[in-house]
Design an enzyme around this catalytic site. Sequence first.
Site, PDB file in Angstrom:
ATOM      1  CE  LYS A 488      -0.441  -0.050   5.050  1.00 44.89           C
ATOM      2  NZ  LYS A 488      -1.371  -0.017   6.191  1.00 44.89           N
ATOM      3  CE1 TYR A 712      12.206  32.582  -1.536  1.00 41.71           C
ATOM      4  CE2 TYR A 712      12.523  30.193  -1.471  1.00 41.71           C
ATOM      5  CZ  TYR A 712      12.218  31.353  -2.176  1.00 41.71           C
ATOM      6  OH  TYR A 712      11.942  31.287  -3.511  1.00 41.71           O
TER       7      TYR A 712
END
Length: 817
Positions: A488, A712
Amino acid sequence: MISYTLSDIANITQGKRHGPSDPVIRNLAIDSRSFFDAAETLFFAFKGVKHDGHDFIPELVQRGVRYFVVERIPENLPDLECIVVSSSLQALQLLAAHHRKQFHYPVIAITGSNGKTIVKEWLFQLMENDKNIVRSPKSYNSQIGVPLSVWNMNETHDLAIFEAGISQVGEMEKLSRIIQPNIGIFTNIGEAHQSNFIDYKHKISEKLKLFHQADVLIYSKDNSLLASEIESGYAFRKTHLFSWSTKYPASLFIHGIEKEQTRTHIKARFEKKDWSISIPFTDDASIENAIHCWALLLISYPPEQINGRFAQLSPVAMRLELKEGINQCTLINDSYNSDLSSLAIALDFLNQQQQHPHKTLILSDIPQSGKDETGLYKEVSDLIRSKHIDRLIGIGEVISRSKRFFKLPATFFPNTEAFLIELEKSQFKNEAILLKGSRKFEFERISRALQFKAHRTILEINLNALTHNLQFYRSLLKPTTKVMAMVKAFSYGSGSYEIANLLAFHHVDYLGVAFADEGVMLRKAGIKIPIMVMNPDPESFGSMLEYQLEPEIFSNEMLEQFHATLKRYSLDVYPIHLKLETGMNRLGFTPDDLDGLLVNLSMMKSIRVSTVFSHLAASDSSNYDAFTQLQLERFETMTKQIAASLNHSFCRHLLNTSGIERFPQHQYEMVRLGIGLYGISSYRQDQLENVSTFKTHISQIKWVDRGETIGYGRRGEIKERTKIAIIPVGYSDGLNRRLSNGVGKVWINQKFYPIIGSICMDMCMIDVNDSDVKLGDEVILFGKEFPLPKMAETLGTIPYEIMTSISTRVKRVYIYE
């Protein structure tokens, strides 16, 4: 490990010591790119055709390596601590031969044109429970590989198995002096490296030099030339000849080979009695390899103790790289070598890729076959036809001259450059493409052109490691216990059909997915083994029936909805999986729900309960063992009530990875293997192999002056002039932003470096001050060098979250050796 000082090694190798130190040496290295524990490593500098190991010594000194075996001392390192020899290769071989003489347990040597690695690995599988075996890593069978293999012998072992391969006259005597085998296996004789020998007889005589002092030699009489050379050459020696044959009288006479769909039964006469083995393979090469192993075991074990071992044999992996190609293609790069035998193996792997309707082979000239051109390419044509290849692209002047032999759609080019010039990528769509070429054709250029993503940040998935982990957990289970492998969430970020194909190849019993869409994708990719959907939506029931996906049913309402769907599709009997609530408090039938459930099931004749299961909430923590025990008791009580009501049997499964490790007595009929398959464990980490390596490369290196900031938000403040490296990976790739500005680190050239500044969407910056890192150097974000659990610990999370966060834009590259 037996200890050797530098002076010991100088005496053994007949070299001259240079320098005052006399340390104990524990590790040998020949590759400047890969070694561990520099302080106790002795580096052998080889002078090759393209590279001279002496040129890398200054770099190695900078990385902490202090001791070397050299043929010359570099002029810029006059004080280098080393052993000077006339030949570094000969010195390595002398050291290995001396080391071999220190041990007196049996040593098995295997030679032959094909099958050496498989026979070696199968012998290991067959005897690993009884013996501590040292064996050649991978296919280390060369003039360098053999001494490195023998160096791994130590007092803890009681059996050694080594491969030996040659390509020229005179090589086998050297390997024989190193291995000094007690028992020999000669697998077969074929065309590999034939151009360096006069004929097959000549090559056989050279290979037989490996066994001149052996006590036992195993071989097949079915190859009359091989048998004749062995029996005539060994007629007056003390070596005991152990033969097997399907045609002639032999020590082990094979009188029956019966193939079923996935298994072969082999019957034989040995010492006037009939015996048999069964193997989970049907191809002729595997049968031959298994009989060689059988013969070896008959020397060491009572025949009645052997059969069951062969039934558990698992495939031996091949060396190749599988990745996503352009236009929904799968690309398999197997450019390691090119001969008929390895081509057949690669074509078999190509045929395992069931996710595409068409298969294309890109094949170069085949060098060193020893066969005339016409005969060789007629055989190649026959092989391609037998493997049902849809299209051939031939590259090379020789194969181009032989195009008349190929009866399938085919195009030919004189060289790789010509192919790349005329390449139209639109001609490749939704197909599996195998690249099979000898190294000189540089098929890596074709690989780069046909791969889907050029993003240099990749997640490398080691399929060999995944296979190892699967087999490790199988070793903790009873032979009858089934395995459901969880795939999964894109196989925990590792891939979809690529992982499922491998698991199917290794005969897992079930695959587990979260949603129907994941199962549908696997079915469309050709995966045929049973698939359980753990979070089915009633709206997906129709597609689940269409693609034969089996639902987890966790409530009476869902059961009724699924039953109604079955009626609409007019299906007779369909399997389901009942989920029980035992303490996780998520999905599942509670004890109070069971009466209604069993009444419903008694009336729903079109439904058959295949398995009943539950989830353990805290099997990985000993702090909650009392609660785990309570869950086990609840599960026992509820499954007994279900079993008493149903008129058929069903499988029970409760254990996950940590449950398998800690509560194996409760493995029931099946277990669910998840995170452990991918190399993560709270209790057995040291016995698992790393599967996933998140890596990239340095895009730019620059100097930043004091007072400047990085990234940033100006979070990365520069206190002094600093060298930084920019790497093309950011939070959109799955690198968690919480690792910014010194929290996280990366591994470059055997050393950790901190992340500086804020991680950006597509890149981040690394503080590489006081280092010699350079443009293009590989950067490991997590992997063997920096294990994923360590990163998870830094982030205060679990490995699952990190694994499933790696973006799909990151190219998955699958390594299979």
